[in-house]
Design an enzyme around this catalytic site. Structure first.
Site, mmCIF file in Angstrom:
data_model
loop_
_atom_site.group_PDB
_atom_site.id
_atom_site.type_symbol
_atom_site.label_atom_id
_atom_site.label_comp_id
_atom_site.label_asym_id
_atom_site.label_seq_id
_atom_site.Cartn_x
_atom_site.Cartn_y
_atom_site.Cartn_z
ATOM 1 N N HIS A 166 -41.989 47.945 72.708
ATOM 2 C CA HIS A 166 -41.954 47.993 74.179
ATOM 3 C C HIS A 166 -41.603 46.631 74.787
ATOM 4 C CE1 HIS A 166 -44.105 51.834 73.619
ATOM 5 N NE2 HIS A 166 -44.827 51.154 72.754
ATOM 6 N N SER A 287 -19.702 29.015 83.834
ATOM 7 C CA SER A 287 -19.509 29.645 85.131
ATOM 8 C C SER A 287 -18.606 28.752 85.967
ATOM 9 C CB SER A 287 -20.862 29.823 85.815
ATOM 10 O OG SER A 287 -20.694 29.936 87.210
ATOM 11 N N GLU A 300 -22.131 40.266 75.378
ATOM 12 C CA GLU A 300 -22.042 41.136 76.563
ATOM 13 C C GLU A 300 -20.834 42.063 76.466
ATOM 14 O OE1 GLU A 300 -24.276 38.214 79.777
ATOM 15 O OE2 GLU A 300 -22.126 38.499 79.947
ATOM 16 N N LYS A 335 -4.031 60.065 69.686
ATOM 17 C CA LYS A 335 -3.683 58.759 69.117
ATOM 18 C C LYS A 335 -4.243 57.568 69.881
ATOM 19 C CE LYS A 335 0.149 61.011 67.182
ATOM 20 N NZ LYS A 335 -0.380 62.242 67.821
HETATM 21 N N1 ARG Z 1 4.405 63.612 68.918
HETATM 22 C C1 ARG Z 1 3.763 64.792 68.478
HETATM 23 C C2 ARG Z 1 2.266 64.552 68.298
HETATM 24 O O1 ARG Z 1 1.876 63.448 68.294
HETATM 25 C C3 ARG Z 1 4.366 65.228 67.193
HETATM 26 C C4 ARG Z 1 4.234 66.680 66.924
HETATM 27 C C5 ARG Z 1 5.104 67.436 67.820
HETATM 28 N N2 ARG Z 1 5.091 68.807 67.512
HETATM 29 C C6 ARG Z 1 5.511 69.738 68.379
HETATM 30 N N3 ARG Z 1 5.436 70.954 67.998
HETATM 31 N N4 ARG Z 1 5.935 69.388 69.556
HETATM 32 O O2 ARG Z 1 1.475 65.476 68.173
#
Ligand code: ARG
Length: 467
Positions: A166, A287, A300, A335
């Site tokens: 605590h 600062s 931080e 991605k």
């Molecule tokens: N750039 C696409 C992705 O990252 C690749 C796959 C595309 N496939 C499709 N059927 N349009 O998923």
């Protein structure tokens, strides 16, 4: 036709007439992934070579075509590495950019590369190859941080500090023991990544668009060439699920959670109120207005970036949840969160390992804090239990003694024997050994306990496990 619908119809035609070209440009930008998936270029080439080699071995393309593809892709790889490759938005993604360049270079052989393959299984393969390598880097980064924590723990295996519950002083521990708690967390983190890696390391290629392919392909051969442990056993699943990326991001989120907690502690400990540790200047900033300030920016930011990684986890989970089988373009959105998770985690691990090497400890202040909060009260209770008193009674007697000491502005060990005996007649003058910080530490001498000997043993075990 009512007036309203005819107006709509008119608007519709004029809409397509007026906006068709500019909107198409915008859609092109909207749907392209080359702005970020160029990072898959190396694994894309690796996957394509393995695929072409298999096509040739299975008699689907000629050996000459394979040679041309292999040679062409090797040249493209060099162009990319040299920064000479021109990525075109018109070609949408990394896969089409590379394939087009290959065809420009080698003609028809290049056009045969995509036989028995779809971008759907291609991209799933690329992401897995990229993530496998990244996972190995993460595990190495975790190990480096563990090593740096172990070095600091070794220096402080018997440095006394207050242990908190605590955020109140609870019982004395050693700073080494406290650091070893994080070494344990990181051990589980590394194990989580190693486990996740097994599920990453399966080959989607051969699933083609979604149903497999009619060519006589050899998936096992491609798996072997690319170092996969085996193939994804259902084509629909192979192209559509990104659970392995979600798992990676979850494991990353947990590492960040652990480092965020340590960061919070470093921020507290380095504040002048605690003054337990000093963080090397290279990890802090001043600062612009208050000349006395030295701000713990790195901890931080680690705490802050933890929120960013959690965000990516939520993004990926949400990305998957509404998708019907099999591939949907939604998956292109996997991605950026994944790349940013990996980038954030890798640099955080690296900077943290160095930061822990730059920690200096103010042992005096730590010790002082440990001796101020009645940290050995439990030891006194345990002492009474060992003299035959039931634990609950001992707890009550010590609570009264603590209250007395609070009223008299002193520590338990400052009370004369006669005073202590008013709370429990069992107390003798051997009690003072129990009330010292060292006495308390050394008495917790079992695996997992804070006794310096145990901390040393824990460090040795952890080092061995890292070998
Ligand atoms: N750039 C696409 C992705 O990252 C690749 C796959 C595309 N496939 C499709 N059927 N349009 O998923």
């Amino acid at each position: 036709m009512t007036e309203k619908t005819s107006a709509l119809n008119k608007k519709d035609t004029s809409w397509s007439g007026r906006f068709n070209e500019p909107v198409a440009e915008l859609v092109k930008k909207y749907t392209a992934s080359i702005g970020f998936d160029y990072r898959l270029a190396m694994v894309d080439i690796q996957g394509s070579i393995a695929h072409a080699q298999m096509l040739s071995a299975c008699g689907i393309i000629s050996a000459a075509d394979f040679k041309a593809i292999q040679q062409g892709l090797a040249e493209i790889k060099q162009e990319i590495e040299a920064g000479q490759f021109e990525w075109l938005l018109d070609l949408e993604d990394v896969h089409l950019n590379i394939e087009k360049r290959l065809t420009d270079k080698i003609g028809d052989a290049g056009k045969r590369l995509h036989t028995g393959r779809s971008r759907n299984d291609q991209v799933a393969t690329d992401v897995r190859l990229w993530l496998r390598d990244t996972t190995d880097q993460v595990i190495a980064g975790v190990h480096q941080l563990q090593t740096s924590l172990l070095d600091l723990a070794e220096t402080h295996f018997d440095t006394v500090m207050p242990g908190f519950t605590h955020l109140q002083v609870a019982q004395p521990v050693t700073f080494g023991h406290h650091l070893m708690a994080y070494v344990e967390m990181l051990k589980r983190d590394a194990a989580r990544f190693a486990d996740c890696r097994k599920r990453i390391n399966r080959l989607p290629l051969g699933a083609a668009a979604l149903a497999g392919t009619s060519y006589p392909i050899d998936r096992e051969m491609v798996a072997k060439t690319l170092g996969f442990d085996g193939v994804c056993e259902n084509s629909l699943d192979a192209v559509s699920d990104r659970d392995f990326a979600i798992e990676f991001t979850f494991a990353a989120s947990l590492v960040m959670t652990h480092l965020s907690r340590l960061s919070e502690e470093l921020i507290l400990w380095s504040s002048p109120r605690y003054a337990f540790v000093d963080i090397a200047d290279r990890f802090c900033t001043g600062s612009s207005i208050m000349p006395q300030k030295k701000n713990p920016d790195v901890p931080e930011l680690v705490r802050g970036k933890t929120g960013r990684v959690y965000g990516h986890l939520t993004a990926l989970l949400t990305l998957m949840k509404g998708q019907p089988l099999a591939y949907n373009k939604d998956n292109q959105e996997d991605k950026e969160p994944l790349f940013d998770t990996a980038d954030t985690l890798l640099v955080t691990l690296q900077i943290y390992a160095d930061m822990m090497r730059g920690i200096t400890v103010n042992k005096e202040n730590m010790r002082q804090a440990a001796s101020e909060g009645f940290a050995t009260a439990t030891d006194l209770a345990d002492y009474l239990v060992k003299k035959g008193m039931p634990f609950r009674d001992a707890h009550e007697a010590v609570a009264l003694a603590v209250r007395y000491a609070v009223d008299h502005h002193c520590d338990l060990s400052d009370l004369p024997l006669a005073t202590l005996q008013q709370f429990a007649s069992e107390i003798a003058d051997d009690v003072y050994a129990v009330l010292t910080l060292e006495g308390s530490l050394h008495s917790r001498d079992h695996i997992g306990g804070t006794a310096p000997a145990q901390v040393k043993a824990a460090i040795a075990r952890a080092r061995k496990a890292l070998e």
